[in-house]
Design a protein around this motif. Structure first.
Motif, PDB file in Angstrom:
ATOM      1  N   SER A 106      36.318  42.024  41.910  1.00 39.07           N
ATOM      2  CA  SER A 106      35.888  40.681  42.177  1.00 39.07           C
ATOM      3  C   SER A 106      35.802  39.881  40.845  1.00 39.07           C
ATOM      4  CB  SER A 106      34.445  40.855  42.877  1.00 39.07           C
ATOM      5  OG  SER A 106      34.418  41.597  43.973  1.00 39.07           O
ATOM      6  N   ALA A 107      35.520  40.358  39.741  1.00 36.43           N
ATOM      7  CA  ALA A 107      35.332  39.819  38.510  1.00 36.43           C
ATOM      8  C   ALA A 107      36.839  39.222  38.056  1.00 36.43           C
ATOM      9  CB  ALA A 107      35.149  40.804  37.373  1.00 36.43           C
ATOM     10  N   LEU A 108      37.864  40.010  38.568  1.00 35.85           N
ATOM     11  CA  LEU A 108      39.335  39.577  38.200  1.00 35.85           C
ATOM     12  C   LEU A 108      39.531  38.519  39.134  1.00 35.85           C
ATOM     13  CD1 LEU A 108      41.119  42.923  37.711  1.00 35.85           C
ATOM     14  CD2 LEU A 108      40.133  41.562  35.990  1.00 35.85           C
ATOM     15  N   LYS A 109      39.131  38.365  40.376  1.00 34.26           N
ATOM     16  CA  LYS A 109      39.621  37.498  41.342  1.00 34.26           C
ATOM     17  C   LYS A 109      38.729  36.223  40.984  1.00 34.26           C
ATOM     18  CE  LYS A 109      40.375  40.535  45.289  1.00 34.26           C
ATOM     19  NZ  LYS A 109      39.694  41.125  46.411  1.00 34.26           N
ATOM     20  N   LEU A 110      37.524  36.210  40.406  1.00 36.95           N
ATOM     21  CA  LEU A 110      36.769  35.262  40.240  1.00 36.95           C
ATOM     22  C   LEU A 110      37.028  34.700  38.833  1.00 36.95           C
ATOM     23  CD1 LEU A 110      33.293  36.278  41.459  1.00 36.95           C
ATOM     24  CD2 LEU A 110      34.738  34.441  42.413  1.00 36.95           C
ATOM     25  N   ILE A 111      37.946  35.143  38.127  1.00 38.34           N
ATOM     26  CA  ILE A 111      38.616  35.006  36.754  1.00 38.34           C
ATOM     27  C   ILE A 111      37.476  34.912  35.730  1.00 38.34           C
ATOM     28  CG2 ILE A 111      40.119  33.379  35.387  1.00 38.34           C
ATOM     29  CD1 ILE A 111      40.958  31.912  38.064  1.00 38.34           C
ATOM     30  N   GLU A 112      36.378  35.911  35.762  1.00 40.56           N
ATOM     31  CA  GLU A 112      35.294  36.219  34.829  1.00 40.56           C
ATOM     32  C   GLU A 112      35.984  37.072  33.675  1.00 40.56           C
ATOM     33  OE1 GLU A 112      31.745  36.307  37.842  1.00 40.56           O
ATOM     34  OE2 GLU A 112      32.588  38.205  37.204  1.00 40.56           O
ATOM     35  N   CYS A 113      37.093  37.589  33.631  1.00 37.76           N
ATOM     36  CA  CYS A 113      37.816  38.411  32.909  1.00 37.76           C
ATOM     37  C   CYS A 113      39.074  38.743  33.225  1.00 37.76           C
ATOM     38  CB  CYS A 113      36.804  39.612  32.424  1.00 37.76           C
ATOM     39  SG  CYS A 113      36.712  40.794  33.945  1.00 37.76           S
ATOM     40  N   PRO A 114      39.996  38.910  32.156  1.00 34.44           N
ATOM     41  CA  PRO A 114      41.454  39.167  32.564  1.00 34.44           C
ATOM     42  C   PRO A 114      41.520  40.784  32.922  1.00 34.44           C
ATOM     43  CG  PRO A 114      41.331  38.960  30.210  1.00 34.44           C
ATOM     44  CD  PRO A 114      39.921  38.557  31.058  1.00 34.44           C
ATOM     45  N   GLU A 115      40.865  41.512  32.438  1.00 30.32           N
ATOM     46  CA  GLU A 115      40.873  42.992  32.722  1.00 30.32           C
ATOM     47  C   GLU A 115      39.465  43.449  32.785  1.00 30.32           C
ATOM     48  OE1 GLU A 115      44.869  44.651  30.438  1.00 30.32           O
ATOM     49  OE2 GLU A 115      43.012  44.014  28.974  1.00 30.32           O
ATOM     50  N   ALA A 116      39.201  44.550  33.513  1.00 29.67           N
ATOM     51  CA  ALA A 116      37.942  45.280  33.703  1.00 29.67           C
ATOM     52  C   ALA A 116      38.112  46.713  33.681  1.00 29.67           C
ATOM     53  CB  ALA A 116      37.445  44.673  35.009  1.00 29.67           C
ATOM     54  N   ALA A 117      37.232  47.430  33.124  1.00 32.91           N
ATOM     55  CA  ALA A 117      37.313  48.768  33.050  1.00 32.91           C
ATOM     56  C   ALA A 117      36.217  49.289  34.318  1.00 32.91           C
ATOM     57  CB  ALA A 117      37.221  49.328  31.765  1.00 32.91           C
ATOM     58  N   ALA A 118      36.649  49.976  35.176  1.00 36.69           N
ATOM     59  CA  ALA A 118      35.739  50.515  36.348  1.00 36.69           C
ATOM     60  C   ALA A 118      35.513  52.176  35.874  1.00 36.69           C
ATOM     61  CB  ALA A 118      36.082  50.203  37.556  1.00 36.69           C
ATOM     62  N   LEU A 165      41.516  47.904  35.452  1.00 35.24           N
ATOM     63  CA  LEU A 165      42.066  46.907  36.492  1.00 35.24           C
ATOM     64  C   LEU A 165      42.450  45.900  35.634  1.00 35.24           C
ATOM     65  CD1 LEU A 165      39.577  48.482  37.812  1.00 35.24           C
ATOM     66  CD2 LEU A 165      40.341  47.015  39.798  1.00 35.24           C
ATOM     67  N   SER A 166      43.616  45.261  36.007  1.00 35.44           N
ATOM     68  CA  SER A 166      44.297  43.972  35.191  1.00 35.44           C
ATOM     69  C   SER A 166      44.706  42.923  36.063  1.00 35.44           C
ATOM     70  CB  SER A 166      45.222  44.345  34.625  1.00 35.44           C
ATOM     71  OG  SER A 166      45.795  43.202  33.756  1.00 35.44           O
ATOM     72  N   SER A 167      44.350  41.527  35.901  1.00 39.36           N
ATOM     73  CA  SER A 167      44.812  40.536  36.865  1.00 39.36           C
ATOM     74  C   SER A 167      46.434  40.373  36.338  1.00 39.36           C
ATOM     75  CB  SER A 167      44.000  39.282  36.682  1.00 39.36           C
ATOM     76  OG  SER A 167      43.785  38.856  35.491  1.00 39.36           O
ATOM     77  N   GLY A 168      47.022  40.808  35.267  1.00 36.55           N
ATOM     78  CA  GLY A 168      48.338  40.430  35.025  1.00 36.55           C
ATOM     79  C   GLY A 168      49.402  41.185  35.761  1.00 36.55           C
TER      80      GLY A 168
END
Length: 196
Positions: A106-118, A165-168
């Protein structure tokens, strides 16, 4: 890194997440990067510190003083690696890891960050295992018999895993979609709603 008094779960979260992020890029290149960190803590987060016996007579350290705070578990990772994206710890019991992935996506979709570790972690502690046993929740045979009349409880395990996870276009993990909901009223706090 000094580990005296650091909560064992915090230690394994830090090691596992660092290994995952640093396998993809240099640790120094993570500093001041807007990478998000979402930690799912399954079950009880141990307040037992690392080190037993003689170490218990020593004065509390900064690690033992912050061991029980869930916010410190995720904050320690972001602080250590210099990450500046969203950072949070959540506990939704057995679904904690899945909800962490949901929030990261969700953070990637909302452009809160370009990458996120879960990262998800669940470790066994003596006190919780004893309480669950006393409540009759654990299998006396040490085997799960899901949807079977032989079922007499469940078996617990422990572990830690992390993904990035990455939005790229170079995304290492393809997440098609995620969703979260609660099952509403059920037979008890620990029993799921059958129709859900």
């Amino acid at each position: 890194m000094e580990s005296q008094g650091m909560n064992p779960q915090m230690m394994v979260v830090l090691e596992t997440t660092t290994a995952t992020l640093c396998s993809l890029s240099c640790r120094a290149s993570l500093v001041n990067m807007p990478v998000g960190f979402f930690l799912g803590v399954g079950g009880a987060f141990s307040t037992e510190s690392a080190g037993k016996g003689a170490r218990n007579t020593q004065a509390p350290s900064v690690y033992s003083g912050t061991s029980g705070a869930l916010s410190v578990a995720s904050g320690r990772v972001s602080f250590t690696l210099g990450l500046t994206g969203p950072c949070l710890t959540l506990d939704t019991a057995c679904s904690s890891s899945l909800v962490a992935v949901h929030l990261a996506a969700s953070a990637l979709k909302l452009i809160e960050c370009p990458e996120a570790a879960a990262t998800g972690v669940g470790m066994l502690t003596q006190k919780v295992s004893m309480a669950f046993s006393a409540a009759g929740m654990l299998s006396a045979f040490g085997r799960c018999h899901t949807f079977d009349r032989r079922g007499d409880g469940y078996c617990r395990g422990e572990g830690c895993g992390a993904i990035l996870l990455s939005s790229g276009v170079s995304a290492k993990v393809d997440v098609i979609g995620t969703a979260v909901q609660q099952d509403g009223p059920s037979a008890s706090l620990t029993a799921p709603n059958g129709s859900s």
